[in-house]
Design an enzyme around this catalytic site. Structure first.
Site, PDB file in Angstrom:
ATOM      1  N   CYS A 190       9.762  -3.781   4.553  1.00 16.50           N
ATOM      2  CA  CYS A 190      10.650  -2.629   4.753  1.00 16.50           C
ATOM      3  C   CYS A 190      12.089  -2.962   4.357  1.00 16.50           C
ATOM      4  O   CYS A 190      12.754  -2.186   3.667  1.00 16.50           O
ATOM      5  CB  CYS A 190      10.694  -2.218   6.224  1.00 16.50           C
ATOM      6  N   ASP A 191      12.583  -4.093   4.860  1.00 19.81           N
ATOM      7  CA  ASP A 191      14.022  -4.362   4.843  1.00 19.81           C
ATOM      8  C   ASP A 191      14.450  -5.430   3.838  1.00 19.81           C
ATOM      9  O   ASP A 191      15.654  -5.664   3.669  1.00 19.81           O
ATOM     10  CB  ASP A 191      14.478  -4.782   6.253  1.00 19.81           C
ATOM     11  N   CYS A 209      10.240  -6.896   9.508  1.00 18.48           N
ATOM     12  CA  CYS A 209       9.473  -6.314   8.404  1.00 18.48           C
ATOM     13  C   CYS A 209      10.189  -6.556   7.082  1.00 18.48           C
ATOM     14  O   CYS A 209      11.096  -5.800   6.710  1.00 18.48           O
ATOM     15  CB  CYS A 209       9.263  -4.814   8.631  1.00 18.48           C
TER      16      CYS A 209
END
Lengths: 218, 323
Positions: B148-149, B145
């Site tokens: 997200c990251d 992701c």
């Protein structure tokens, strides 16, 4: 500047419905903290939108309350039944509860109001049998769609047991703490500062990790 | 902080429907067609045309009534047919299922979808860590992701592995943050819109026809990836690896703990494709169907929609009340 636009206010009303029991947000802020100002603004606007939701603001100088709630980072937000003398549970948000985590905030309000942890029987049994305190630190980013699942599971555990501290921690707001635990991906849950759980895991898997942490001991 | 959106995208209010279908492959799209034709309000949430098994298939020559055509085109045709009868398709990802009064909430990357019935058609393209080093370095540089990251890899070198549109979209996002993106594509470079923008990006280095053999690193994180391509094996130094690979595991994580898969990882259903949770149906590759064919998944979708419609009507009485 207003944070919640008209459509978002509608979303909040629909998402929460009527609160069966009044809920208090306790927001801990301090000077020179940009996320504190934004959190205060958001919390104020929420109380305007949601009947039965109130806000208590606590400055850094109120050491007694800061200590009683175990606050070590700012901004910090607690979500409790309004009639309870705080701290009534271990639900905490560290950092601005925005992006995908806004839903975790709404969910915390909803569950606290209804007093419904909604946990499976295995976790309930585990928590009932646990004597020692339990700290769950869930590192997130605001752009992570999976993170609320883990934050909300941790918060539900804190609602189910007074011994659980469940903290959402915005990794971008607290980069040094995130680096201390080697956070390079979210959600990452740290159990009692020792065991890392990577990803948004189901209840059964979290329980297995809790038992593993217990076996390892302090 | 003031500029951060309170909510990231998504509908402006919880969307309500009679039936929410999760997955828009042959099973989900056909279920949507039948449910919409039965005058139910239908919302389908899906990750994109090429996210599932049929969407990743080259030329399909055995779908009844159609000339040989690419898998994604069949998916598109099925969806358009359902849309003509009023089904609404949303691009997003299902994250969770919660029972609520009178039905269910499907929690998605777009927000909350509410329905009285749910049809799970999420297919079997999930995967468990399989590349050496992947499991050990998950959360220490291995991710799936970028949204997200990605911020953890600002100004660093990363690898992106995959060939879906989702992979390309995420690689583009990383190209804005990272020092360099090594784009590892098993097979030839796809031609979708995001891929065209990617291959000319100054910070992206495409490696078509390469496969990921290992992820190297230690407790501190990822150090390199080992690739195999037409010229043999080589290592590229990176700090992050973003994987968008597909496997053969039924995708059921979003249903738990309301509905758990069996020991084989698949969902179990009774006659009419109803699961153990009344109001939740399951069709397609998320079941352990012995023969995995698009046309069989489509037929299951049709039957589940018919059964779901009966179930919904049976519970709520005559038509004017349930619309």
């Amino acid at each position: 500047m207003q944070i919640l636009e008209a459509a978002e206010r509608n979303y909040v009303r629909e998402r929460l419905g009527e609160l069966p029991r009044a809920v208090r947000l306790t927001l801990f802020t301090r000077d020179g903290c940009e996320a504190c100002q934004a959190s205060e603004q958001l919390a104020r606007e929420l109380t305007e939108v949601v009947p039965g939701l109130s806000l208590q603001l606590v400055g850094e100088e109120d050491r007694e309350l800061v200590q009683r709630y175990g606050i070590d980072k700012w901004p910090a937000l607690a979500v409790e039944p309004a009639e309870a003398a705080g701290p009534a549970n271990g639900i905490r948000f560290y950092g601005f509860p925005g992006g995908y985590e806004f839903d975790s905030l709404l969910e915390a309000v909803r569950r606290v109001s209804r007093g419904e942890p909604g946990l499976g029987s295995d976790l309930v049994q585990y928590l009932a049998g646990r004597v020692e305190p339990l700290r769950l630190q869930v590192f997130v980013t605001q752009t992570c769609p999976w993170c609320p699942r883990m934050v909300q599971l941790a918060h539900r555990m804190a609602l189910a047991s007074p011994r659980v501290r469940a903290e959402m921690i915005d990794a971008a707001e607290f980069p040094r703490l995130a680096a201390l635990y080697g956070v390079q991906g979210v959600p990452l849950t740290v159990i009692d500062g020792r065991v890392r759980v990577v990803g948004a895991v189901p209840e059964g898997r979290l329980l297995a990790e809790l038992l593993r942490a217990d076996r390892r001991g302090g | 902080v003031g500029t951060v959106a309170v909510r990231t995208g998504g509908p402006q209010a919880p969307i309500s429907a009679d039936v929410v279908i999760v997955g828009g492959g042959p099973a989900g799209s056909t279920a949507a067609l039948y449910a919409a034709r039965a005058d139910l309000q239908v919302v389908v949430v899906d990750r994109g045309l090429d996210a599932g098994a049929l969407g990743q298939t080259g030329i399909v020559a055995n779908f009844p009534g159609l000339p040989p055509m690419p898998g994604p085109e069949i998916v598109r045709a099925l969806r358009q047919q359902a849309e003509r009868f009023g089904a609404r398709f949303l691009t997003g990802q299902a994250l969770g299922l919660q029972p609520r009064e009178g039905g269910f909430s499907v929690l998605t990357s777009l927000g909350e979808l509410r329905a009285r019935g749910v049809i799970a058609a999420t297919g079997a393209t999930g995967r468990a860590p399989a590349v050496p080093g992947e499991a050990e370095l998950l959360g220490r540089g291995v991710s799936s992701c970028a949204t997200c990251d990605g911020p953890f890899f600002r100004g660093r070198r990363v690898a992106v592995v995959g060939r879906t549109e989702e992979a390309a979209e995420e690689a583009l996002l990383l190209a804005h943050l990272a020092e360099a993106v090594e784009l590892v594509v098993p097979g030839d470079l796809p031609v979708g819109p995001h891929w065209q923008a990617l291959v000319v990006h100054p910070r992206v280095r495409p490696h078509p026809r390469h496969s990921l053999k290992a992820i190297l690193g230690d407790g501190a994180g990822v150090r390199a990836v080992r690739l195999r391509g037409p010229g043999g094996e080589r290592e590229l130094p990176v700090h992050g690896v973003f994987l968008y690979l597909q496997g053969r595991r039924p995708v059921t994580d979003w249903l738990q703990p309301v509905l758990a898969p069996g020991p084989d990882g698949c969902l179990a259903v009774g006659p009419g494709y109803g699961t153990a949770v009344p109001g939740v149906f399951a069709v397609g590759d998320v079941l352990c169907t012995e023969v995995k064919q698009a046309v069989i998944a489509a037929a299951q979708g049709a039957e589940a929609a018919i059964q779901a419609e009966r179930w919904l009507r049976g519970r709520s009485g005559p038509r004017p009340d349930w619309r």
